[in-house]
Design an enzyme around this catalytic site. Structure first.
Site, PDB file in Angstrom:
ATOM      1  N   GLY A 120       0.833  -1.203   0.000  1.00 31.85           N
ATOM      2  CA  GLY A 120       0.000   0.000   0.000  1.00 31.85           C
ATOM      3  C   GLY A 120       0.863   1.247   0.000  1.00 31.85           C
ATOM      4  O   GLY A 120       1.654   1.452   0.906  1.00 31.85           O
ATOM      5  N   SER A 121       0.775   2.087  -1.013  1.00 32.34           N
ATOM      6  CA  SER A 121       1.733   3.171  -1.144  1.00 32.34           C
ATOM      7  C   SER A 121       1.312   4.133  -2.251  1.00 32.34           C
ATOM      8  O   SER A 121       0.140   4.219  -2.592  1.00 32.34           O
ATOM      9  CB  SER A 121       3.120   2.578  -1.422  1.00 32.34           C
ATOM     10  OG  SER A 121       2.999   1.494  -2.332  1.00 32.34           O
ATOM     11  N   ARG A 122       2.320   4.813  -2.862  1.00 27.33           N
ATOM     12  CA  ARG A 122       2.011   5.829  -3.852  1.00 27.33           C
ATOM     13  C   ARG A 122       3.174   6.010  -4.832  1.00 27.33           C
ATOM     14  O   ARG A 122       4.332   5.821  -4.469  1.00 27.33           O
ATOM     15  CB  ARG A 122       1.738   7.151  -3.130  1.00 27.33           C
ATOM     16  CG  ARG A 122       1.298   8.277  -4.039  1.00 27.33           C
ATOM     17  CD  ARG A 122       0.899   9.470  -3.189  1.00 27.33           C
ATOM     18  NE  ARG A 122       1.710  10.640  -3.449  1.00 27.33           N
ATOM     19  CZ  ARG A 122       1.829  11.647  -2.599  1.00 27.33           C
ATOM     20  NH1 ARG A 122       1.221  11.613  -1.430  1.00 27.33           N
ATOM     21  NH2 ARG A 122       2.557  12.689  -2.895  1.00 27.33           N
TER      22      ARG A 122
END
Length: 230
Positions: free
Chosen positions: A187-189
């Site tokens: 989960g990140s960007r």
């Protein structure tokens, strides 16, 4: 395409030890109590699904800059690229794609070119959807020089749950558009900084697909895309 290909996707090798660990714990849970084992089975399937690495239909038209990640376009705003890349102090248009724990987390090159810099910087693990995550969170930044000499930046940013940025690309490497260069767990960007004067071709809230969704068109005087929620 076979019907099974719709549901069963290949898994990236980075996921093998994790899926194996989940499966081992699941076997123990079945020995303790069957309902716990079924919960473990569900989590094992989720872990496999997290590390999926599906094939993508990458557009090869010259000048198309594609999304480096699956997820939602969460921000489009001017921002200064990471200083460690040496792209200068001027603000450029930044497009942020936020990945939830349910998205595919394999990252792909936005455009073809030579990697001129790869810079890792440790940091915090704030919610990746926050604007300050670009500055404060752990990150790994790449500068890619295109054939015309212009450079773009693509930045992997760890999130609230993510604790490991993986990048197997080195300075000097030649990347093709849509080529895999890394991934982030869990989960990140991803941030992409467009060259000066290039307008985004996506809208806030739009779902992006890594290697397929066109974020911008380089080399054309194309106005920024307009969109509506309908």
């Amino acid at each position: 395409m076979k019907m099974t290909d719709t549901f069963i996707k290949p898994m990236h090798r980075e996921g093998i030890p994790f899926v194996a660990a989940f499966a081992a714990v699941t076997l123990v849970l079945f020995l303790i109590w069957a309902p716990l084992g079924w919960i473990g089975t569900g989590l094992t399937v989720w872990c496999y699904y997290f590390f999926r690495d599906p094939k993508r239909a990458v557009p090869e038209n010259r000048g198309l800059l594609v999304s480096p990640a699956d997820g939602v376009v969460s921000m489009i705003a001017p921002a200064v690229p990471p200083a460690e890349l040496g792209l200068g102090p001027a603000a450029l248009t930044r497009i942020s794609v936020f990945m939830s724990v349910f998205n595919c987390h394999v990252n792909r090159a936005p455009i073809a070119g030579q990697v001129t810099a790869v810079a890792y910087r440790p940091g915090k693990f704030l919610n990746a959807s926050l604007d300050k995550a670009s500055e404060d969170n752990e990150r790994n930044a790449l500068a890619i020089e295109m054939a015309d000499g212009r450079r773009i930046a693509v930045v992997q940013i760890a999130g609230l749950v993510a604790r490991r940025i993986v990048c197997w690309t080195k300075p000097g490497a030649q990347l093709r558009t849509g080529e895999r260069f890394g991934l982030i767990r869990f989960g990140s960007r991803l941030d992409v900084y467009l060259p000066e004067g290039v307008q985004p071709q996506v809208a806030l809230g739009q779902t992006a697909v890594a290697g397929e969704t066109v974020l911008a068109i380089i080399g054309e005087d194309t106005p920024a895309r307009q969109a509506r929620i309908d």
